[in-house]
Every structure is written in structure tokens, then in C-alpha cells.
Write a protein that holds these residues in place. Structure first.
Motif, PDB file in Angstrom:
ATOM      1  N   GLU A 188       0.820  -1.253  -0.060  1.00 46.45           N
ATOM      2  CA  GLU A 188       0.175  -0.127   0.046  1.00 46.45           C
ATOM      3  C   GLU A 188       0.792   1.193   0.069  1.00 46.45           C
ATOM      4  O   GLU A 188       1.871   1.331   0.801  1.00 46.45           O
ATOM      5  CB  GLU A 188      -0.792  -0.112   1.316  1.00 46.45           C
ATOM      6  N   GLU A 189       0.465   2.187  -0.952  1.00 50.07           N
ATOM      7  CA  GLU A 189       1.271   3.431  -0.889  1.00 50.07           C
ATOM      8  C   GLU A 189       2.580   3.610  -0.690  1.00 50.07           C
ATOM      9  O   GLU A 189       2.979   4.645  -0.038  1.00 50.07           O
ATOM     10  CB  GLU A 189       0.597   4.238   0.024  1.00 50.07           C
ATOM     11  N   SER A 207       0.293   6.512 -13.190  1.00 45.96           N
ATOM     12  CA  SER A 207       0.987   5.544 -14.274  1.00 45.96           C
ATOM     13  C   SER A 207       2.043   4.947 -13.595  1.00 45.96           C
ATOM     14  O   SER A 207       2.411   3.783 -13.956  1.00 45.96           O
ATOM     15  CB  SER A 207       1.313   6.257 -15.468  1.00 45.96           C
ATOM     16  N   SER A 208       2.653   5.443 -12.561  1.00 41.93           N
ATOM     17  CA  SER A 208       3.817   4.668 -11.837  1.00 41.93           C
ATOM     18  C   SER A 208       2.991   3.427 -11.136  1.00 41.93           C
ATOM     19  O   SER A 208       3.649   2.280 -10.800  1.00 41.93           O
ATOM     20  CB  SER A 208       4.114   5.551 -10.731  1.00 41.93           C
ATOM     21  N   TYR A 209       1.846   3.588 -10.500  1.00 48.14           N
ATOM     22  CA  TYR A 209       0.964   2.341  -9.732  1.00 48.14           C
ATOM     23  C   TYR A 209       0.446   1.200 -11.063  1.00 48.14           C
ATOM     24  O   TYR A 209       0.642   0.386 -10.909  1.00 48.14           O
ATOM     25  CB  TYR A 209      -0.178   3.024  -8.994  1.00 48.14           C
ATOM     26  N   GLY A 213      -4.702   0.924  -3.575  1.00 44.82           N
ATOM     27  CA  GLY A 213      -4.699   2.459  -3.711  1.00 44.82           C
ATOM     28  C   GLY A 213      -5.860   2.707  -4.511  1.00 44.82           C
ATOM     29  O   GLY A 213      -6.746   1.737  -5.015  1.00 44.82           O
ATOM     30  N   PRO A 214      -5.997   4.165  -4.531  1.00 45.48           N
ATOM     31  CA  PRO A 214      -5.438   5.109  -3.916  1.00 45.48           C
ATOM     32  C   PRO A 214      -5.967   5.533  -2.422  1.00 45.48           C
ATOM     33  O   PRO A 214      -7.300   5.539  -2.325  1.00 45.48           O
ATOM     34  CB  PRO A 214      -5.475   6.426  -4.755  1.00 45.48           C
ATOM     35  N   GLU A 215      -5.134   5.935  -1.270  1.00 44.16           N
ATOM     36  CA  GLU A 215      -5.704   6.126  -0.209  1.00 44.16           C
ATOM     37  C   GLU A 215      -5.655   7.794  -0.179  1.00 44.16           C
ATOM     38  O   GLU A 215      -6.671   8.465   0.321  1.00 44.16           O
ATOM     39  CB  GLU A 215      -4.784   5.638   0.827  1.00 44.16           C
ATOM     40  N   ILE A 243      -6.362  -3.776  -5.744  1.00 43.24           N
ATOM     41  CA  ILE A 243      -7.587  -3.574  -4.684  1.00 43.24           C
ATOM     42  C   ILE A 243      -7.615  -2.070  -4.654  1.00 43.24           C
ATOM     43  O   ILE A 243      -6.668  -1.451  -4.363  1.00 43.24           O
ATOM     44  CB  ILE A 243      -7.035  -4.298  -3.437  1.00 43.24           C
ATOM     45  N   LEU A 244      -8.967  -1.585  -4.774  1.00 43.33           N
ATOM     46  CA  LEU A 244      -9.129  -0.179  -4.435  1.00 43.33           C
ATOM     47  C   LEU A 244      -9.150   0.490  -3.167  1.00 43.33           C
ATOM     48  O   LEU A 244      -9.441  -0.712  -2.246  1.00 43.33           O
ATOM     49  CB  LEU A 244     -10.593  -0.037  -5.336  1.00 43.33           C
ATOM     50  N   ARG A 245      -9.132   1.605  -2.852  1.00 47.37           N
ATOM     51  CA  ARG A 245      -9.290   2.038  -1.466  1.00 47.37           C
ATOM     52  C   ARG A 245      -9.903   3.346  -1.437  1.00 47.37           C
ATOM     53  O   ARG A 245     -10.105   4.043  -2.054  1.00 47.37           O
ATOM     54  CB  ARG A 245      -7.708   2.271  -0.894  1.00 47.37           C
ATOM     55  N   THR A 246     -10.893   3.336  -0.121  1.00 43.99           N
ATOM     56  CA  THR A 246     -11.615   4.390  -0.101  1.00 43.99           C
ATOM     57  C   THR A 246     -11.545   4.726   1.361  1.00 43.99           C
ATOM     58  O   THR A 246     -10.672   4.083   2.384  1.00 43.99           O
ATOM     59  CB  THR A 246     -13.026   4.320  -0.308  1.00 43.99           C
ATOM     60  N   GLY A 247     -11.858   5.757   1.652  1.00 50.09           N
ATOM     61  CA  GLY A 247     -12.069   6.096   3.322  1.00 50.09           C
ATOM     62  C   GLY A 247     -13.001   7.265   3.322  1.00 50.09           C
ATOM     63  O   GLY A 247     -12.949   8.294   2.675  1.00 50.09           O
ATOM     64  N   VAL A 248     -13.666   7.411   4.583  1.00 44.50           N
ATOM     65  CA  VAL A 248     -14.618   8.510   4.806  1.00 44.50           C
ATOM     66  C   VAL A 248     -14.046   9.676   4.756  1.00 44.50           C
ATOM     67  O   VAL A 248     -14.614  10.611   4.015  1.00 44.50           O
ATOM     68  CB  VAL A 248     -15.547   8.275   5.919  1.00 44.50           C
TER      69      VAL A 248
END
Ligand SMILES: O=C(O)[C@H](O)[C@@H](O)[C@@H](O)C(=O)NO
Ligand SMILES: [Mg+2]
Length: 382
Positions: free
Chosen positions: A232-233, A241-243, A256-258, A278-283
Motif C-alpha cells: 500500500e502506498e 501511471s507509476s502505480y 490504492g489510492p488512499e 484492490i481499490l481503497r476508500t475512506g470516509v
């Protein structure tokens, strides 16, 4: 149902968590921090609350944007109110951040739950009543007996497994630690943890956020040998593009992304471009529960998991109302701190974890926080 008031109160809360010069949390002596509670009130006396920091709910933002959008509106119109507030961001001279949108959206969801006497995760549409937690370890430090060596991480990981965690995420050493970042040291810490906990505990890493592609590739390849679940990150998330390059060159899933902006719109681009597995989210990261759910549902339509960043009741509610996330991020943890002591302004933990590593979602009305309003009033500063 009509919103008649938006109020911000500030109070002092005591914590042993300190931020370093890069914004990472570390343990230290107890100190008081100014904490804010945003309250949205309706004509019939119902209230919804969210907690944040003073800068996020400073008067300019509340008066110019939040009150302008909310006052006189039906509190149940969360989608329209969120859209209206988000549209104000463009003309706010970059003052109205996703964090403020999140504070408002969470308070509106809390208001809905408290009004209907229902937990928010049930209002959204629950998928489960308990969520598996991974222990999210603080960034490394130079504290004797803290997280200063790979062996420290190994020993701490053993205590986390004994507590019941079935997953552990390492945040390794980052500046201002004098010699960080260091891929080889990251891998030594990860190897020490794998050695300490054995093959059945799920392990993940959240690494220095600005490694080069070459360093991130070396780190990822080392983690593949240790059977880690995700990386992660490790790169600057502004370079999608790097990811994509990293995801194409690694077998270990890239998460990501966080921290990248753009809410669910930008996360859709990460999926479209294959920049993560795997995608990432956060409130707090995407501007509320409302956009966090949009991100989660979008990921599901691509057959992807979407892991939620952060602890507290608001993120737990998103996890509990979603099928395509495997974990609740419980942390941040450190050998010198007792996470289960909770917050002095809450009567009990919002994320109690049993001895088998399951966090049980509170069945309380609203987001699920048992707020100690007497404490807030007794420690109020404005
Ligand atoms: O950079 C940090 O301090 C940590 O990574 C922090 O943001 C932590 O919450 C995180 O990233 N969890 O995934
Ligand atoms: Mg992270």
C-alpha cells in the motif's frame, strides 16, 4: 425534518498520540488536543454529530458554505446536499476540502440514524454485523522498546496475535526517522513479523509514500516471498501511471489510492487504467460516507475489493454495509499505547474487538458513537 442549525463546539481531549513533522502518529506523554464536534439540528429537535479538528470546521467554511447549503433543507436529502456542497469546492479557493464534506456528511447520516432510532449501517443496508480487523501498526520510530528495530515489530506482532488479530499491517520507518526510508529495513521488519506470527496471519504493508519505482519494485518482490496480502502506498499516488507500472510488474496486490484526491471519480480512473488490484476508500479521504459507498459499489462492479482506510464508527459503518471489503483497519497501534482505552469523550469503544479478531458493529442509533456530552461540556473551550 428541516435543518435549522449547524453548530460547532470545541473541547479538550487528552491523548498520548502525537504527530511528527511529517504528520505520522507516534506515542508520547499525555497532552490535551483541541477537538471539534459538528452538530446539525432540525426543527423538531433531532441532532446529528461528527468529530473532527477545528481547522476543518473553521467559521469561514461553516458560514460561507455549510450553513448556506444546509439551513432550511430537508436533512434526508443527503445526496443532493452532498452534491451541492461538493460543487461549492470549485469556487472555494481550495478552502473547502473533502475533510469538511466528510464531517458534514457523517453528521447528516448520524442525524438520520438518531432520528429513526436506527444504526446507520442498517439504514444503508447492512451486509454483516461484524467485520474482521487487521491491527494497523504505527509508523516506525527510534524509541527503545517501541518500533525501533525489526525485532520490535516481531515482538509487537506476537502480542497482536495474542489479542486476537488475524491480520496485521505494518507502517514502516519514514522520515523524520533519521535513517529512513530504507527498503532493506522495511523487508527486515516484514520478515521478522512473518517469522514471529507464522504463515496463517494475513500481513500487509503501508510503506514510505514516495519510494521510486525501482525501490517499490524491490520492496514488492521481497514481500511476495513473505506471502504478504498487499502493498500500500509505496509511491506518490499522484502518479497513477507509476502505480499501473508497479501493478503490472508485481504479483502481490497493489492497494490504492488512499491519499489521492478526486473522490470516487478519480478512483474510477485508477480502476479503468489498471493502476491497482484492490481499490481503497475512506470516509475522510473521499468526502464522506456517501462517496465512500459510491467508490465501494463502483469497485464491486469491476469485481474488485475496496479496502477502507481508517478506524472509527464512520469507516466501520461502510465496511459493515459492503460485501467487497475484507477488513476493518483497527489502529493505529503501538506497544506503548492501549488502543482499547478508547477516547475520553466516548463512553465506550465504537469498534470493540473480540478475542477472535472480529469487530462487532454497535447497534446504537446513528453512526454508532456513544458520546459523553457531559465530558464535552465540562471540557469545552468554545
Ligand atoms: O501515513 C500515515 O501516517 C499512515 O499511513 C496513516 O495515514 C494511516 O492511517 C494509513 O495510511 N492507513 O492505511
Ligand atoms: Mg495507508
Amino acid at each position: 425534518m428541516i435543518i435549522t442549525d449547524v453548530q460547532v463546539r470545541h473541547f479538550l481531549s487528552t491523548t498520548r498520540r502525537h504527530s511528527d513533522s511529517a504528520g505520522h502518529a507516534h506515542p508520547g506523554p499525555p497532552h490535551q488536543v483541541k477537538t471539534s464536534i459538528l452538530t446539525i439540528r432540525t426543527e423538531d429537535g433531532h441532532e446529528g454529530h461528527s468529530f473532527t479538528v477545528p481547522e476543518i470546521v473553521r467559521p469561514h467554511l461553516i458560514d460561507k458554505f455549510v450553513r448556506t447549503v444546509l439551513i432550511g433543507q430537508d436533512h434526508r436529502d443527503r445526496e443532493r446536499l452532498w452534491q451541492d456542497l461538493a460543487h461549492w469546492q470549485r469556487g472555494s479557493a481550495a478552502q473547502l476540502s473533502d475533510r469538511t464534506l466528510a464531517a458534514v456528511d457523517v453528521a447528516l447520516w448520524d442525524l438520520a440514524g438518531r432520528t429513526l432510532n436506527q444504526p446507520v449501517y442498517k439504514l444503508i443496508g447492512a451486509y454483516r454485523d461484524k467485520v474482521r480487523a487487521y491491527g494497523s501498526i504505527m509508523c516506525g520510530d527510534e524509541l527503545a522498546g517501541g518500533l525501533a528495530t525489526p525485532e520490535d515489530y516481531g515482538r509487537f506482532a506476537e502480542t497482536l496475535v495474542a489479542r486476537g488479530y488475524t491480520g496485521i499491517k505494518l507502517h514502516t520507518w519514514m522520515p523524520p526517522v533519521s535513517w529512513a526510508p530504507d527498503v532493506r529495513m522495511d523487508l527486515k521488519a516484514c520478515a521478522a513479523v512473518r517469522e514471529a506470527v507464522g504463515p496463517d496471519i494475513h500481513l500487509m504493508i503501508d510503506a514510505f509514500h514516495w519510494y521510486s519505482r525501482v525501490d517499490a519494485l524491490e520492496l514488492g518482490r521481497g514481500l511476495e516471498k513473505l506471502g504478504f496480502d498487499w502493498i500500500e502506498e509505496p509511491l506518490d499516488e499522484q502518479s497513477m501511471s507509476s502505480y499501473k507500472w508497479l501493478s503490472d510488474n508485481l504479483d502481490i496486490p497493489v492497494v490504492g489510492p488512499e491519499s489521492a484526491g478526486g473522490k470516487h471519480w478519480h478512483r474510477a480512473e485508477w480502476v479503468r487504467h489498471g493502476a491497482c488490484d484492490i481499490l481503497r476508500t475512506g470516509v475522510n479521504d473521499v468526502g464522506g460516507i456517501t462517496p465512500a459507498l459510491k467508490t465501494m459499489r463502483m469497485a464491486e462492479s469491476f469485481g474488485m475489493d475496496c479496502e477502507v482506510h481508517g478506524n472509527t464508527a464512520m469507516n466501520l459503518a461502510v465496511c459493515a454495509a459492503s460485501r467487497n471489503c475484507r477488513w476493518y483497519e483497527r489502529g493505529l497501534l503501538h506497544p506503548f499505547l492501549e488502543y482499547d482505552d478508547g477516547f475520553d469523550y466516548l463512553n465506550q469503544l465504537s469498534d470493540p474487538m473480540d478475542a477472535q479478531g472480529w469487530v462487532h458493529v454497535p447497534d446504537r442509533p446513528g453512526i454508532g458513537e456513544d458520546i459523553n456530552f457531559d465530558f464535552i461540556e465540562n471540557n469545552r473551550v468554545s
